[in-house]
Design a protein around this motif. Structure first.
Motif, short mmCIF file in Angstrom:
data_model
loop_
_atom_site.label_atom_id
_atom_site.label_comp_id
_atom_site.label_asym_id
_atom_site.label_seq_id
_atom_site.Cartn_x
_atom_site.Cartn_y
_atom_site.Cartn_z
N ILE A 37 37.65 38.72 38.33
CA ILE A 37 39.03 38.98 37.95
C ILE A 37 39.81 39.12 39.25
O ILE A 37 39.44 39.92 40.11
CB ILE A 37 39.16 40.28 37.13
N ILE A 66 38.91 34.55 36.05
CA ILE A 66 40.22 34.65 35.42
C ILE A 66 41.19 35.18 36.47
O ILE A 66 40.82 35.93 37.37
CB ILE A 66 40.24 35.56 34.17
N PHE A 68 45.19 36.78 37.21
CA PHE A 68 46.33 37.51 36.65
C PHE A 68 47.55 37.21 37.51
O PHE A 68 47.45 37.11 38.72
CB PHE A 68 46.06 39.01 36.67
N ILE A 81 41.00 30.76 33.35
CA ILE A 81 41.95 31.43 32.47
C ILE A 81 42.98 32.13 33.36
O ILE A 81 42.62 32.72 34.37
CB ILE A 81 41.25 32.51 31.61
N TYR A 83 46.26 34.87 32.93
CA TYR A 83 46.99 35.70 32.00
C TYR A 83 48.07 36.49 32.72
O TYR A 83 48.10 36.55 33.93
CB TYR A 83 46.05 36.61 31.20
N ASP A 87 50.14 39.21 27.74
CA ASP A 87 48.89 39.02 27.01
C ASP A 87 48.21 40.33 26.63
O ASP A 87 47.17 40.33 25.98
CB ASP A 87 47.93 38.16 27.84
N VAL A 94 44.23 43.02 23.47
CA VAL A 94 44.31 41.73 24.14
C VAL A 94 44.80 40.69 23.14
O VAL A 94 44.21 40.49 22.10
CB VAL A 94 42.93 41.32 24.71
N ASN A 96 45.48 37.37 24.05
CA ASN A 96 45.08 36.04 24.49
C ASN A 96 43.62 35.80 24.08
O ASN A 96 42.72 36.52 24.50
CB ASN A 96 45.25 35.95 26.01
N LEU A 99 41.20 35.04 26.99
CA LEU A 99 40.95 36.26 27.75
C LEU A 99 39.96 37.15 27.01
O LEU A 99 39.04 37.71 27.61
CB LEU A 99 42.26 37.01 28.01
N ILE A 124 41.97 45.15 31.83
CA ILE A 124 41.05 44.03 31.65
C ILE A 124 39.69 44.37 32.25
O ILE A 124 38.65 44.11 31.65
CB ILE A 124 41.63 42.73 32.25
#
Length: 176
Positions: A37, A66, A68, A81, A83, A87, A94, A96, A99, A124
């Motif tokens: 993340i 992912i 952000f 991904i 977000y 989201d 969440v 999404n 996600l 997250i």
């Protein structure tokens, strides 16, 4: 504006609940899958994490990243991904689907590579079902199991220290 404040308070309360209920169970199981993340507003080099996964002996198909962004606009499609704050709903829900799928994966390790104190990033991370969480020093130390104190731009230092500590914890093969 008032609703935004209530939503933030609701999400902070949910985050504290998640972190207080978290069971830390560190085993010596080798890391075979890795989730990442990151905050794309702080660092946007995807290849750094592919190289890190290779250094840890993790196959690229077992790596999921992912990103952000505080910006609501679409971000580059290089990321698995991406977000943004929209989201995440009230009480940390969440919205999404992609996600949520990422969060449901039980990674052997999760790297949280961000330093900004952003509630959605912390939510997250807390929602993730990952077994072992690794990150850069942050304001809330309950989020990560292994914290490496370094600057966000010093990725090589982070990588070296992480490999050193994962070897000590018997989480990676000593063939590095």
């Amino acid at each position: 504006m008032i609703l935004k404040g209530f939503k933030e308070k609701s999400n902070k309360k949910h985050l504290n609940k998640l972190l207080s209920e978290r069971q830390v169970n560190v085993t010596d199981k080798k890391i075979e899958s890795l989730g990442v993340i990151l905050n794309i507003d702080e660092i946007d080099d995807y290849e750094l994490f592919r190289g890190l996964a290779t250094s840890l002996g993790i196959h690229v198909n077992k790596l999921k990243i992912i990103a952000f962004s505080e910006d609501d606009k679409d971000t580059p499609t290089v990321w698995d991904i991406c977000y943004n704050p929209k989201d995440i709903g009230w009480k940390g829900v969440v919205k999404n689907i992609e996600l949520q799928e990422f969060l449901d994966i039980k990674f052997d390790a999760l790297i949280n590579y961000y330093t900004k104190d952003i509630l959605e990033l912390k939510l997250i991370t807390a929602h993730s079902k990952s077994q072992f969480k690794i990150g850069i020093i942050q304001s809330d130390e309950r989020i990560n199991d292994l914290i490496i104190k370094t600057k966000i731009k010093e990725f090589n230092v982070f990588k070296e220290e992480m490999i050193k500590y994962l070897t000590i914890l018997n989480k990676i093969k000593n063939e590095q």
